[in-house]
Motif scaffolding. Sequence first.
Motif, PDB file in Angstrom:
ATOM      1  N   ALA A  98       0.744  -1.197   0.059  1.00 21.85           N
ATOM      2  CA  ALA A  98       0.048  -0.016  -0.112  1.00 21.85           C
ATOM      3  C   ALA A  98       0.780   1.065  -0.062  1.00 21.85           C
ATOM      4  O   ALA A  98       0.440   2.429  -0.130  1.00 21.85           O
ATOM      5  N   GLY A  99       2.254   1.092  -0.020  1.00 26.15           N
ATOM      6  CA  GLY A  99       3.111   2.240   0.070  1.00 26.15           C
ATOM      7  C   GLY A  99       3.599   2.631   1.394  1.00 26.15           C
ATOM      8  O   GLY A  99       4.349   3.555   1.576  1.00 26.15           O
ATOM      9  N   GLY A 100       3.237   2.026   2.549  1.00 28.08           N
ATOM     10  CA  GLY A 100       3.894   2.061   3.828  1.00 28.08           C
ATOM     11  C   GLY A 100       5.296   1.648   4.025  1.00 28.08           C
ATOM     12  O   GLY A 100       5.517   0.531   3.104  1.00 28.08           O
ATOM     13  N   ALA A 101       5.986   1.984   5.053  1.00 28.83           N
ATOM     14  CA  ALA A 101       7.131   1.325   5.246  1.00 28.83           C
ATOM     15  C   ALA A 101       6.906   0.028   6.163  1.00 28.83           C
ATOM     16  O   ALA A 101       5.725   0.049   6.837  1.00 28.83           O
ATOM     17  N   TRP A 102       7.637  -0.930   5.996  1.00 23.46           N
ATOM     18  CA  TRP A 102       7.316  -2.154   6.795  1.00 23.46           C
ATOM     19  C   TRP A 102       7.284  -1.812   8.081  1.00 23.46           C
ATOM     20  O   TRP A 102       8.209  -1.367   8.937  1.00 23.46           O
ATOM     21  N   PRO A 103       6.268  -2.275   8.779  1.00 21.44           N
ATOM     22  CA  PRO A 103       5.906  -2.066  10.235  1.00 21.44           C
ATOM     23  C   PRO A 103       6.656  -3.016  11.140  1.00 21.44           C
ATOM     24  O   PRO A 103       6.219  -4.097  10.924  1.00 21.44           O
ATOM     25  N   GLU A 104       7.586  -2.808  11.958  1.00 21.90           N
ATOM     26  CA  GLU A 104       8.021  -3.756  12.882  1.00 21.90           C
ATOM     27  C   GLU A 104       7.209  -3.730  14.085  1.00 21.90           C
ATOM     28  O   GLU A 104       7.046  -2.745  14.608  1.00 21.90           O
ATOM     29  N   PRO A 105       6.845  -4.794  14.580  1.00 22.48           N
ATOM     30  CA  PRO A 105       5.839  -5.168  15.743  1.00 22.48           C
ATOM     31  C   PRO A 105       6.917  -4.348  17.036  1.00 22.48           C
ATOM     32  O   PRO A 105       7.916  -4.498  17.440  1.00 22.48           O
ATOM     33  N   VAL A 106       5.865  -3.738  17.931  1.00 24.21           N
ATOM     34  CA  VAL A 106       6.577  -3.265  18.992  1.00 24.21           C
ATOM     35  C   VAL A 106       6.346  -4.242  20.165  1.00 24.21           C
ATOM     36  O   VAL A 106       5.518  -5.128  20.276  1.00 24.21           O
TER      37      VAL A 106
END
Length: 423
Positions: free
Chosen positions: A335-343
């Motif tokens: 979708a164009g987002g940065a790869w989200p690393e889990p908190v």
Amino acid sequence: MTGKLIDDCFVLDKDRLPHHEAIAILKARVHPVTGIEQVPLADAAGRFLAEAVVAPRLIPAHDNAAVDGYAFAASDYAAETGASLRIAGEAAAGHPYGGAVQGGSAVRIFTGAVMPAGLDTVAMQEDVRIEERDGARWAHISPGLKPGANRRLAGEDTKAGETLIAPGVRLRPQDVASAAATGLGALCCHAPLKVAVFSTGDEILRPGEPFAEGKVYDANAPMLHGLIAAAGMETIDLGVLSDTRERVVAALEAASGQFHAIVISGGASQGKEDHVVQSIDALGKRHLWQIAIKPGRPMSFGQIGDCVVLGLPGNPVAVFVCFVMYVRPVLTRLAGGAWPEPVRFSVPAAFSQQKKVGRREFWRARLVREDGRLLAAKFPRDGSGLISSLREADGLIEVHEDVQEIREGDLVDFIPFSAFGLD
């Protein structure tokens, strides 16, 4: 649709991939695939930013008053005794004081008003006594103020040329406010990712249909719809696929030409009625199947043309875990987002539990407070069909492959559901 995915075949040389290798494959093979469009600020929250927002000037652009009161020069004031200053005029937000201010004078000022030239300090109006004398108004300012008190400096929020929001950020209301402060009326964002959801299995009933023996209601599709929407994508439920290879192949082929991604629950294993993996192989390329995790081992990842296909297990807990740990990051990147690393937070365990070495496990848990300490309490049962465990948990405990036992008091990695916007 825009963007092309790598479609070379990935050779799987292991029966079950470790978690970190699966993540590496997913990261390497997905990138933004949607178009870019200008989005008005009022509609921008929740969208993925495509171009950086850069401050064109100082924010705020001028020194201004932080309170209602009286502005003056610190050089006309003694902190030990205060000062009596003649009131020269008034400054309001949007209506600056015109002209120069003579020494020994103060200006009545309101919150947000530009500080008059030469003045650098503001006394709150409740700390000032006003007196009429000799046809003029005088401000008696109490002692104790420091130079620069109650003044906001130009650029104290943002410097000119500073990047306020980087590409790939999913815009929050506070991000939109920051962009608005630069004067932008619209933002360059990725177009919404379009995701199709299928369920599979002859045993599946849709919610609302009459119950029948041997059947089970489809909890996965409504859950996936909510999870995908919460991640910022558009989703449509395309119904239940019967357990025939022809039906699965036809449905995937049709959907792959209309959507950026397809998410399927069920039919991901090796049984004779499990057709998802074979259908991906027949229509496109498969890059990942069988991950050394619990729950969720038979997850698959592939593509049909430029449409990503993600096959999930059938049990709801496994679907949920696979979604937040693997599918959500993939969809976010597409979708164009940065790869989200889990908190992850380190929290002492409120339990003891043994585990099989060689696979990564995700245990449902909730945070509890005992004797003033925050602890992670594991849900007592591990079944991947226990939807109640998802409802009662507020996060996951991630246990690495080499761990054989967690003892009470050991620090564990806790991933809160709030990190996924699911609190």
